[in-house]
Design a protein around this motif. Structure first.
Motif, PDB file in Angstrom:
ATOM      1  N   ASN A 179       7.946  -1.521  24.928  1.00 27.67           N
ATOM      2  CA  ASN A 179       9.054  -0.833  24.242  1.00 27.67           C
ATOM      3  C   ASN A 179      10.106  -1.812  23.725  1.00 27.67           C
ATOM      4  OD1 ASN A 179       8.030   1.803  24.579  1.00 27.67           O
ATOM      5  ND2 ASN A 179       8.741   1.788  26.701  1.00 27.67           N
ATOM      6  N   ILE A 180       9.647  -2.891  23.125  1.00 31.53           N
ATOM      7  CA  ILE A 180      10.557  -3.858  22.517  1.00 31.53           C
ATOM      8  C   ILE A 180      10.559  -3.596  21.018  1.00 31.53           C
ATOM      9  CG2 ILE A 180      10.949  -6.302  22.044  1.00 31.53           C
ATOM     10  CD1 ILE A 180       9.739  -6.847  24.834  1.00 31.53           C
ATOM     11  N   ASP A 181      11.690  -3.105  20.540  1.00 33.20           N
ATOM     12  CA  ASP A 181      11.813  -2.723  19.142  1.00 33.20           C
ATOM     13  C   ASP A 181      13.145  -3.238  18.606  1.00 33.20           C
ATOM     14  OD1 ASP A 181      10.962  -1.511  16.790  1.00 33.20           O
ATOM     15  OD2 ASP A 181      12.081   0.325  17.239  1.00 33.20           O
ATOM     16  N   PRO A 182      13.157  -4.039  17.562  1.00 30.56           N
ATOM     17  CA  PRO A 182      12.004  -4.484  16.810  1.00 30.56           C
ATOM     18  C   PRO A 182      11.182  -5.488  17.615  1.00 30.56           C
ATOM     19  CG  PRO A 182      13.957  -5.598  15.996  1.00 30.56           C
ATOM     20  CD  PRO A 182      14.414  -4.598  17.025  1.00 30.56           C
ATOM     21  N   PRO A 183       9.885  -5.560  17.307  1.00 29.80           N
ATOM     22  CA  PRO A 183       9.036  -6.514  18.029  1.00 29.80           C
ATOM     23  C   PRO A 183       9.478  -7.948  17.733  1.00 29.80           C
ATOM     24  CG  PRO A 183       7.773  -5.321  16.354  1.00 29.80           C
ATOM     25  CD  PRO A 183       9.160  -4.784  16.332  1.00 29.80           C
TER      26      PRO A 183
END
Length: 187
Positions: free
Chosen positions: A132-136
């Protein structure tokens, strides 16, 4: 003649520092979301600030157990450097080199083959989605995490520049000075 280049207008904002780096919590989530073989590569990047190509060309002999440093033989700049490791980084590299001959690559894929030029993109994107890292974040962003974390801990910009292999501290100041707690006051 450079006449044609004289009329070209430069792009705006391309010199701006990239402020994106992972928090320690995001880094842990990312590491946990990686496949085992790729996890070592991500941990290596976060522990050394090395570029993808620098890591994938490392062999067991590049790690010095006595000094707790890893030698970067093929840096982008062409000037080899040594990177001091934290206790966690030292533990990682001890595990990666245990029982390997000096010429054996440290970072290998699951099939025992070396990592290729763009083999990091898809696994990192999938790990970012799972974590759940956004933005990647891209692989180069892991290098930025390392430099940012050092700056926030008060490590001098000159030391960060040396660890990252920057020719001088100007690039380091551009990207990390805003994170150093007392840099502006000290300067």
């Amino acid at each position: 003649s450079d006449a044609a280049w004289r009329v070209v207008k430069p792009f705006r904002g391309v010199d701006a520092a990239r402020p994106r780096y992972l928090s320690p919590d995001e880094a842990i989530r990312l590491i946990n979301a990686c496949e085992k073989d790729f996890r070592n590569l991500v941990r290596g990047a976060l522990s050394t600030g090395c570029r993808y190509g620098e890591l994938t060309r490392m062999v067991a002999a590049d790690f010095n157990r006595d000094t707790g440093k890893v030698h970067v033989r093929f840096p982008k700049s062409g000037k080899p450097r040594d990177v001091a490791l934290t206790d966690e980084g030292n533990e990682l590299f001890q595990g990666l080199t245990a029982g390997k001959s000096g010429a054996k690559e440290m970072f290998l894929r699951r099939d025992g083959e070396p990592w290729g030029d763009s083999h990091q993109r898809r696994p990192l994107l999938l790990a970012c989605e799972d974590a759940n890292i956004d933005p990647p974040i891209g692989f180069h962003g892991l290098r930025h995490c390392y430099g940012s974390w050092l700056a926030m801990r008060g490590v001098s910009l000159q030391v960060i520049a040396e660890a990252l292999g920057h020719a001088d501290s100007r690039v380091t100041e551009k990207h990390y000075a805003h994170l150093a707690p007392d840099h502006v006051a000290d300067t």
